[in-house]
Each structure stands twice: as C-alpha cells, then as structure tokens.
Design a protein around this motif. Structure first.
Motif, PDB file in Angstrom:
ATOM      1  N   TYR A 291       0.843  -1.202   0.000  1.00  0.00           N
ATOM      2  CA  TYR A 291       0.000   0.000   0.000  1.00  0.00           C
ATOM      3  C   TYR A 291       0.872   1.243   0.000  1.00  0.00           C
ATOM      4  N   ALA A 292       0.335   2.313  -0.579  1.00  0.00           N
ATOM      5  CA  ALA A 292       1.042   3.591  -0.646  1.00  0.00           C
ATOM      6  C   ALA A 292       0.672   4.434   0.564  1.00  0.00           C
ATOM      7  N   ASN A 293       1.623   5.186   1.062  1.00  0.00           N
ATOM      8  CA  ASN A 293       1.373   6.046   2.206  1.00  0.00           C
ATOM      9  C   ASN A 293       0.300   7.079   1.882  1.00  0.00           C
ATOM     10  N   GLY A 294      -0.546   7.361   2.874  1.00  0.00           N
ATOM     11  CA  GLY A 294      -1.726   8.182   2.679  1.00  0.00           C
ATOM     12  C   GLY A 294      -1.535   9.622   2.277  1.00  0.00           C
ATOM     13  N   PRO A 295      -0.428  10.302   2.636  1.00  0.00           N
ATOM     14  CA  PRO A 295      -0.313  11.723   2.306  1.00  0.00           C
ATOM     15  C   PRO A 295      -0.360  12.047   0.827  1.00  0.00           C
ATOM     16  N   GLY A 296      -0.088  11.077  -0.045  1.00  0.00           N
ATOM     17  CA  GLY A 296      -0.169  11.359  -1.466  1.00  0.00           C
ATOM     18  C   GLY A 296       0.050  10.118  -2.312  1.00  0.00           C
ATOM     19  N   TYR A 297      -0.985   9.666  -3.025  1.00  0.00           N
ATOM     20  CA  TYR A 297      -0.831   8.542  -3.953  1.00  0.00           C
ATOM     21  C   TYR A 297      -1.804   8.713  -5.110  1.00  0.00           C
ATOM     22  N   ILE A 298      -1.563   7.954  -6.181  1.00  0.00           N
ATOM     23  CA  ILE A 298      -2.315   8.100  -7.432  1.00  0.00           C
ATOM     24  C   ILE A 298      -2.801   6.728  -7.873  1.00  0.00           C
ATOM     25  N   ILE A 299      -4.041   6.677  -8.344  1.00  0.00           N
ATOM     26  CA  ILE A 299      -4.584   5.469  -8.959  1.00  0.00           C
ATOM     27  C   ILE A 299      -5.168   5.838 -10.320  1.00  0.00           C
ATOM     28  N   SER A 300      -5.188   4.876 -11.225  1.00  0.00           N
ATOM     29  CA  SER A 300      -5.819   5.098 -12.523  1.00  0.00           C
ATOM     30  C   SER A 300      -7.333   5.039 -12.369  1.00  0.00           C
ATOM     31  N   SER A 301      -8.033   5.607 -13.301  1.00  0.00           N
ATOM     32  CA  SER A 301      -9.491   5.736 -13.190  1.00  0.00           C
ATOM     33  C   SER A 301     -10.194   4.382 -13.177  1.00  0.00           C
ATOM     34  N   ASP A 302      -9.613   3.369 -13.822  1.00  0.00           N
ATOM     35  CA  ASP A 302     -10.276   2.059 -13.820  1.00  0.00           C
ATOM     36  C   ASP A 302     -10.283   1.456 -12.418  1.00  0.00           C
ATOM     37  N   ILE A 303      -9.243   1.706 -11.626  1.00  0.00           N
ATOM     38  CA  ILE A 303      -9.235   1.238 -10.245  1.00  0.00           C
ATOM     39  C   ILE A 303     -10.279   1.990  -9.432  1.00  0.00           C
ATOM     40  N   ALA A 304     -10.398   3.305  -9.654  1.00  0.00           N
ATOM     41  CA  ALA A 304     -11.408   4.094  -8.946  1.00  0.00           C
ATOM     42  C   ALA A 304     -12.813   3.611  -9.283  1.00  0.00           C
ATOM     43  N   LYS A 305     -13.058   3.293 -10.561  1.00  0.00           N
ATOM     44  CA  LYS A 305     -14.380   2.778 -10.950  1.00  0.00           C
ATOM     45  C   LYS A 305     -14.660   1.434 -10.280  1.00  0.00           C
ATOM     46  N   TYR A 306     -13.642   0.621 -10.140  1.00  0.00           N
ATOM     47  CA  TYR A 306     -13.792  -0.667  -9.461  1.00  0.00           C
ATOM     48  C   TYR A 306     -14.162  -0.458  -8.000  1.00  0.00           C
ATOM     49  N   VAL A 307     -13.505   0.489  -7.336  1.00  0.00           N
ATOM     50  CA  VAL A 307     -13.806   0.780  -5.927  1.00  0.00           C
ATOM     51  C   VAL A 307     -15.253   1.224  -5.775  1.00  0.00           C
ATOM     52  N   VAL A 308     -15.690   2.135  -6.645  1.00  0.00           N
ATOM     53  CA  VAL A 308     -17.068   2.633  -6.574  1.00  0.00           C
ATOM     54  C   VAL A 308     -18.056   1.514  -6.848  1.00  0.00           C
ATOM     55  N   SER A 309     -17.763   0.681  -7.830  1.00  0.00           N
ATOM     56  CA  SER A 309     -18.660  -0.430  -8.165  1.00  0.00           C
ATOM     57  C   SER A 309     -18.766  -1.433  -7.026  1.00  0.00           C
ATOM     58  N   GLN A 310     -17.622  -1.806  -6.464  1.00  0.00           N
ATOM     59  CA  GLN A 310     -17.634  -2.760  -5.355  1.00  0.00           C
ATOM     60  C   GLN A 310     -18.354  -2.189  -4.137  1.00  0.00           C
ATOM     61  N   HIS A 311     -18.173  -0.909  -3.909  1.00  0.00           N
ATOM     62  CA  HIS A 311     -18.874  -0.282  -2.794  1.00  0.00           C
ATOM     63  C   HIS A 311     -20.379  -0.227  -3.056  1.00  0.00           C
ATOM     64  N   GLY A 312     -20.732  -0.024  -4.328  1.00  0.00           N
ATOM     65  CA  GLY A 312     -22.147   0.037  -4.667  1.00  0.00           C
ATOM     66  C   GLY A 312     -22.874  -1.279  -4.459  1.00  0.00           C
ATOM     67  N   ASN A 313     -22.202  -2.404  -4.740  1.00  0.00           N
ATOM     68  CA  ASN A 313     -22.864  -3.708  -4.523  1.00  0.00           C
ATOM     69  C   ASN A 313     -22.528  -4.303  -3.159  1.00  0.00           C
ATOM     70  N   ARG A 314     -21.993  -3.465  -2.264  1.00  0.00           N
ATOM     71  CA  ARG A 314     -21.780  -3.820  -0.859  1.00  0.00           C
ATOM     72  C   ARG A 314     -20.787  -4.970  -0.677  1.00  0.00           C
ATOM     73  N   SER A 315     -19.799  -5.012  -1.547  1.00  0.00           N
ATOM     74  CA  SER A 315     -18.777  -6.051  -1.442  1.00  0.00           C
ATOM     75  C   SER A 315     -17.382  -5.474  -1.222  1.00  0.00           C
ATOM     76  N   LEU A 316     -17.305  -4.166  -0.946  1.00  0.00           N
ATOM     77  CA  LEU A 316     -16.007  -3.532  -0.723  1.00  0.00           C
ATOM     78  C   LEU A 316     -15.641  -3.648   0.753  1.00  0.00           C
ATOM     79  N   ARG A 317     -14.490  -4.200   1.007  1.00  0.00           N
ATOM     80  CA  ARG A 317     -14.047  -4.379   2.390  1.00  0.00           C
ATOM     81  C   ARG A 317     -13.514  -3.067   2.941  1.00  0.00           C
ATOM     82  N   LEU A 318     -14.090  -2.613   4.059  1.00  0.00           N
ATOM     83  CA  LEU A 318     -13.661  -1.367   4.691  1.00  0.00           C
ATOM     84  C   LEU A 318     -12.709  -1.659   5.837  1.00  0.00           C
ATOM     85  N   PHE A 319     -11.674  -0.839   5.932  1.00  0.00           N
ATOM     86  CA  PHE A 319     -10.684  -0.973   6.998  1.00  0.00           C
ATOM     87  C   PHE A 319     -10.423   0.417   7.547  1.00  0.00           C
ATOM     88  N   LYS A 320     -10.118   0.524   8.844  1.00  0.00           N
ATOM     89  CA  LYS A 320     -10.024   1.841   9.471  1.00  0.00           C
ATOM     90  C   LYS A 320      -8.816   2.651   9.022  1.00  0.00           C
TER      91      LYS A 320
END
Length: 683
Positions: free
Chosen positions: A588-617
């Motif tokens: 994992y990349a440190n939180g103060p600054g990292y970059i992801i491509s848009s396809d990964i962001a779409k995957y995160v949104v999709s997984q969160h939308g169907n309630r299958s995205l694992r949340l961690f604190k």
C-alpha cells in the motif's frame, strides 16, 4: 620453536589460509542468521515496536512517539513512558484458534452527488439501515456519524442571516477572555487534568505549576521481556506538562504545541532527563533532550539569549580538576576564571517544586525554583494563540496552577483572519472535457488556514489554472453549527469543497477516500485520481511528468509504497485478528499522497455500490487492499514506487511534501517560483 624440516613452508601457509577462510565463512553464516535479530533488539532498545527489515521496509509506528533517542536514528519512541501517554500498553492478543470472523458487509450503494448553490455535497456514503448485531465496529461508528451528520446539516440550514450576523465566529469579532486564570489541584483533577486557556498565549504569558513528583513505581515494559529473560519491570517516575491545541476531528489527538517531559528515574540512559517535543497531526517531531550536559552557546542555539539546556550535576560524570600548572598559566596570561556552578536535577521524588513556563519572543523558557533550566524554540506550524489547553498528567500531584499575562482576545478563532474572499482564489467549474488528473484533498471543517494556503500555492499551478488538473477538498461536518455555517459559506464562494454529510471522525477517513473515487468517476472524465491531505504540498507539474512516463492503457498505483508491513496487535494503533487476520498488509502507498488510474477508482465505486467492498479503518491500507483485489480479478496493476512522495516532512526534489504548515506551504511555493524544489525549515 623451529619448524620441523619434514613440513615444507608451503604446507604451513596452505593450512593457515584455509583456517582463516573457514573462520570467515562461519562468521558470514553467523551474521546472516543473527543480523535480523540484532535489528530487532536495536529497535526494542530504541523503543520502536518495529524495525527496518532486510527488504528495506519500515514498519508502521505503534503509538505516539514523543521521545528521541540518538544512536539508531533521528526520531525514536521510548518504551518506558508510553504507558503514561495513553494507558493502553496491553499484551498483544493471541491468534484465535478458530477461523477469523466473517467480514462485515460494507455500506450500500452511494447516491450521485447533488448540485447545490453552495457547492457539491455527496449523497449517502452508505444508506442508513437498521442497526443489527452483525454490524462491525467501523460500521456502527459510521452509522452513528451519518445520523449525527444529518442533524448537523439540518442545523446549518437553520442558520439564517440574522443569526449569522450575531455570530462572532462568522463576523470575526474577537472573543473576550480573562487576562489570568488559576486552578487548584483538585479542580485540575476534576477537569481531566486539563486547564482551558480560552484565548491561548501571547509573548510574555507565563504559567506557574506547583506540584510534587510521586515516588518511583514499578512498570512492566513488554519490549524488555526478551532482552531481560522475562524480567521487564522498571522503576518509573515521570510526568508531562503539555500545551495543546484544538483537535480537528473526533478520534484524533489534539496537537501538542509543547511537550515537556521530566523523567526523574531516567530512561534507557538511566540518568535523569527532560525532553521537549511537538506533535502535529499525531506525528511527533524531533525531540530536544536535556540530560545534564550544557548545550552549546552558539548564536544559532540560543533562544532569546538563553541556552537550550543548562548543566546539572550527574553522578556518572566527574569534573576533572585542572592542574596547578594549568591554573597558574591561565592567571599568568590574564585569562579570567569564572567559578563553575552546577545544580542538582530540580525534580526530586516527594519534594515540592515550582515550575514557571514563560512564552518569549523566540521560544518557551522553563524556570524551576527561580533558576533557568531549559528553553525550547518555537516550531513552524504552531502559534502562541493555538495553545488553548494545558494538560498535566503522570506521576505528579499538582497543588495549583497560575496563568498570567494572557491575551484578552483570540482573533485567530475567526476564519475571517485567513479566508480571503477574492475572485483570484476561486476555482473554475468542473470541466466537461477530459482531464488528466483529479486531486481529492482530505480536510477538516476548521482547517480554514490550511485550505487557504493550498489555494494560494500549488493550486495556482499552470495545469490547474488551465483545467487540465482539477482539485477539490473533501470535508465532513463539525459538532459546532457555526463552524459548519462558515464551511458552507466558504464552499459557496470558492466552489472547491465537497461537503460530506456525516460527522467527522478520525476513524472514518476511509469513507472520504471512497467519496474521492466516487466524485472523480461520476462528475468528470479523468485518466487518474490522486488523494492527498491538506497539509501535503504537491508539485503538480512534476507529478504529471511522472504519470506521463506510464503507458496510458496501464492500471496504475503510484506513491511511496510499503511492502510486507505487519499489523500492530497492541497499543493505540492496535488491529485485532477479527479486523485483520493476516500477518502482513498488502502493498500500500502512504496516505499523504498517492495516485490510482481511473479504472481502479471505478472498481472501488462499483464494489462499494454492490456492498462487497471491504472497509478498513486505515484508509491507505484499505486502498492497498482494493488495488490487490483489482489486480487479482480485473487487470494487472503497475505498482510504481518513489520515495519522493514524502511520508514524513520533505526531501530535496520532492514530488509531495507532508506535514507542511500554511507558512511552510507559502515558503515552498516561493522557492518553486524561483526554480528550486528545496524544503523549508522542518517542524
């Protein structure tokens, strides 16, 4: 003894060389097996729960680090005093014998952000649902924050123009405060050992503490168990006097503007010591350690003409008397001889002390018993007005506290001091055309100065002004409706704030990260999405060049990557086996600054939308989890690591610099304008 004639010289040399070679091989084998153990022992001695492994990865810090220790690095934690800090030094939990608990379901499908006249406000991060027994701790916390956030937003809507006009926080009218405050020891204990300084401090303000240190008590330090064969009990007598600021969100410790920590029984040095430090956003700076040896009286080391550390008598150092010849020679050449006066360590178990903390021009000065003891220079990022709380805790009985020469008003409480409502700081509307990078900046409600500093500095980059890069702040709500009303006003004017309608909590940063992905996917067409904090300075043009070196069809995860990091099972940052059953985190990349491509962001949104995205604190670990899932199921991800996405502070030719105060932001921008990517002074 003569060598036997039957043994030729070549044979003797041959045997000796083989013997030396064999010893060298055995030594290398020994080192290969024992070197990791040596690093672990060194980390324990230094107070670290983690150490730099052979792979070059640095483990996550376990707790507040408020002590510096030379020998092994610049900033270290002291195991002897951690228990005092949060009283959570418990043994690590045992690995469960059964399978780990089933992962709780994440929130439901998010709603597309709605357009309001004051800016954009995202819909439900997860839909409110009935509280059931299968909710995880994080989900229950988020559900409560959402409920409180809805009520808070309703209160904001009720703040009309008349109420706004009467509010000092909106209009910038200074609040009236007393010029002196005194509390007894009993009142301090009843107030959770915290004294409120409503308008902070000013140059000339002083605080006098009358107290008695406790006698030393036994304390168990788990880190010493292995080194001492199970005997990990030490004698401890120490206390802390801290000037604290206002915490930004629930769950986050308030900033420690000054941390004064006398240790009567010493620590690893076994000598009495006094440490000073600061803690900005739960990250400790480099400590100043006074151990009885005088500091240098160079001009750069003086604070208002005082030395940083005075000398006191130590039982391990015996001053050698100069010889009669040397003394006679000095008198002969006319050199003035001043008698050297040393005092004992001023804090004694069971003996009353009177400590005075005074705010000078260049720093804080500590006098005990009428004698100057130590001085600590002000650090960039803090102002005297920020010191709105005095905390005294530890092994000490406080009899009384007096604060005098206090300021009678606190103009910095008003956001009007930093918010400049000028058209040149306004943000362009979200472009309809494709952009190269969307930057989501995590911020807190009352971080008006931080957001204004970002607007005046790296948000003025050419790529942002030309709308090739879009920047938005993501802010949750505050318990104070007046602060939320100012946030609403700020968002309406500048047009760069996404208001998240839940109550801000430190543990819920992961929801803000999801909101960044959601906003970037649903409101614009972008190739990449970057997440950073409002105390992160971004060299936008340099980051864009780094991205341009990647193939446009590649799934990208770029930042300061961590490999094989282990979860901590005890302390303030403890992670249970139910929360994380594996032995290591994914990359994992440190939180103060990292970059992801848009396809990964779409995957995160999709997984969160169907309630299958694992949340961690931990939001940065969460993103590493999601990228790993994407990498295993969707497409191959290119992991791009660079140290110049700085996790702690700044380095030369940085891509991003972290823990930068508003003044440091301005300084960095000024240096960039002159063509130099140099760091400013460190905190």
């Amino acid at each position: 003894m003569k060598r036997p004639k039957s043994e030729p010289p070549s044979v003797r040399r041959f045997k000796l060389s083989h013997l030396l070679l064999g010893i060298a091989v055995l030594y290398l084998v020994f080192i290969s097996f024992k070197f990791p153990r040596f690093l672990e022992i060194a980390a324990m001695l230094s107070g670290y729960d983690t150490y730099v492994g052979l792979e070059g990865t640095l483990e996550r810090d376990s707790e507040d680090a408020d002590l510096s220790k030379p020998f092994f690095g610049s900033v270290y934690k002291d195991a002897f005093h951690r228990k005092l800090e949060d009283n959570q030094n418990q043994d690590a939990p045992l690995m469960p014998s059964k399978e780990p608990l089933e992962e709780g379901k994440s929130g439901s499908k998010p709603i597309k952000p709605l357009q309001h006249r004051y800016g954009r406000i995202t819909g439900e991060i997860f839909k409110r649902r009935n509280r059931t027994i299968d909710l995880s701790v994080l989900e229950r916390m988020a559900d409560e924050a959402w409920t409180l956030g809805l009520k808070a937003w309703e209160e904001v809507d009720k703040v009309d123009g008349k109420e706004t006009g009467e509010s000092s926080i909106l209009e910038g009218r200074p609040e009236s405060c007393p010029s002196w405050i005194s509390v007894s020891g009993e009142e301090l204990v009843n107030g959770d050992r915290l004294m409120f300084l409503p308008c902070g401090l000013a140059a000339g303000s002083s605080i006098t503490v009358v107290g008695t240190p406790h006698y030393a008590h036994q304390e168990y330090v788990p880190q010493l168990a292995k080194l001492r064969g199970g005997n990990a009990v030490v004698m401890v007598s120490q206390f802390m006097i801290e000037l604290q600021g206002l915490k930004s969100v629930d769950g986050e410790e308030p900033p420690k503007i000054l941390h004064l920590n006398p240790r009567l029984k010493g620590d690893w040095s076994k000598q009495a010591v006094i440490e000073h430090n600061t803690c900005y956003r739960m990250q400790w700076g480099k400590a100043q350690r006074c151990d009885g040896l005088p500091s240098k009286y160079d001009e750069d080391m003086l604070v208002d003409g005082h030395g940083r550390c005075e000398k006191w008598m130590r039982n391990d150092i015996v001053d050698s008397k100069e010889s009669k010849t040397t003394s006679w020679f000095k008198r002969f050449i006319g050199r003035e001889q001043k008698p050297e006066v040393t005092w004992p360590f001023p804090f004694v178990e069971g003996r009353l002390f009177i400590l005075t903390l005074r705010a000078g021009v260049d720093g804080y000065h500590v006098n005990v018993g009428g004698r100057h003891l130590t001085s600590f220079p002000y650090r960039t990022g803090f102002t005297l007005e920020d010191a709105t709380g005095l905390a005294i805790k530890g092994d000490v009985d406080v009899h009384s506290v007096y604060a005098t020469s206090l300021p009678t008003s606190h103009p910095s409480f008003s956001p009007q001091r930093v918010l400049e409502f000028s058209d040149k700081w306004k943000t362009h509307p979200t472009p309809k055309s494709k952009i190269q990078l969307f930057v989501g900046v995590l911020s807190a409600t009352n971080h008006f100065a931080e957001r204004m500093a970002v607007r005046k500095t790296w948000m003025q980059a050419t790529a942002i002004k030309s709308s090739n890069v879009v920047v938005r702040f993501f802010v949750a709500l505050n318990p104070r409706k007046e602060v939320n009303a100012v946030l609403k006003k700020e968002a309406a004017y500048f047009g760069d704030i996404v208001i998240l309608p839940f109550m801000d909590r430190y543990e819920l940063v992961v929801l803000k990260t999801i909101a960044i992905c959601e906003f970037g996917v649903q409101n614009m067409t972008t190739a990449y999405i970057m997440k950073c904090d409002d105390d992160t300075f971004v060299r936008v043009d340099t980051v864009l060049k780094e991205i341009e070196g990647i193939s446009p069809n590649t799934s990208l995860y770029m930042g300061n990557l961590n490999l094989l990091h282990r979860p901590l099972r005890s302390g303030k940052w403890a992670v249970t086996y139910e929360e994380w059953p594996e032995e290591v985190y994914p990359p994992y990349a440190n939180g103060p600054g990292y970059i992801i491509s848009s396809d990964i962001a779409k995957y995160v949104v999709s997984q969160h939308g169907n309630r299958s995205l694992r949340l961690f604190k931990m939001e940065d670990v969460s993103m590493g989890m999601w990228v790993e899932q994407f990498n295993g199921s969707m497409a191959a991800v290119q992991y791009s690591h660079n140290w110049k996405f700085c996790q702690y502070g700044c380095m030369e030719n940085y891509f991003t610099a972290h823990y930068q105060s508003p003044r440091q932001m301005i300084c960095l921008w000024d240096k960039l304008a002159r063509g130099r990517a140099h760091c400013c002074n460190f905190r």
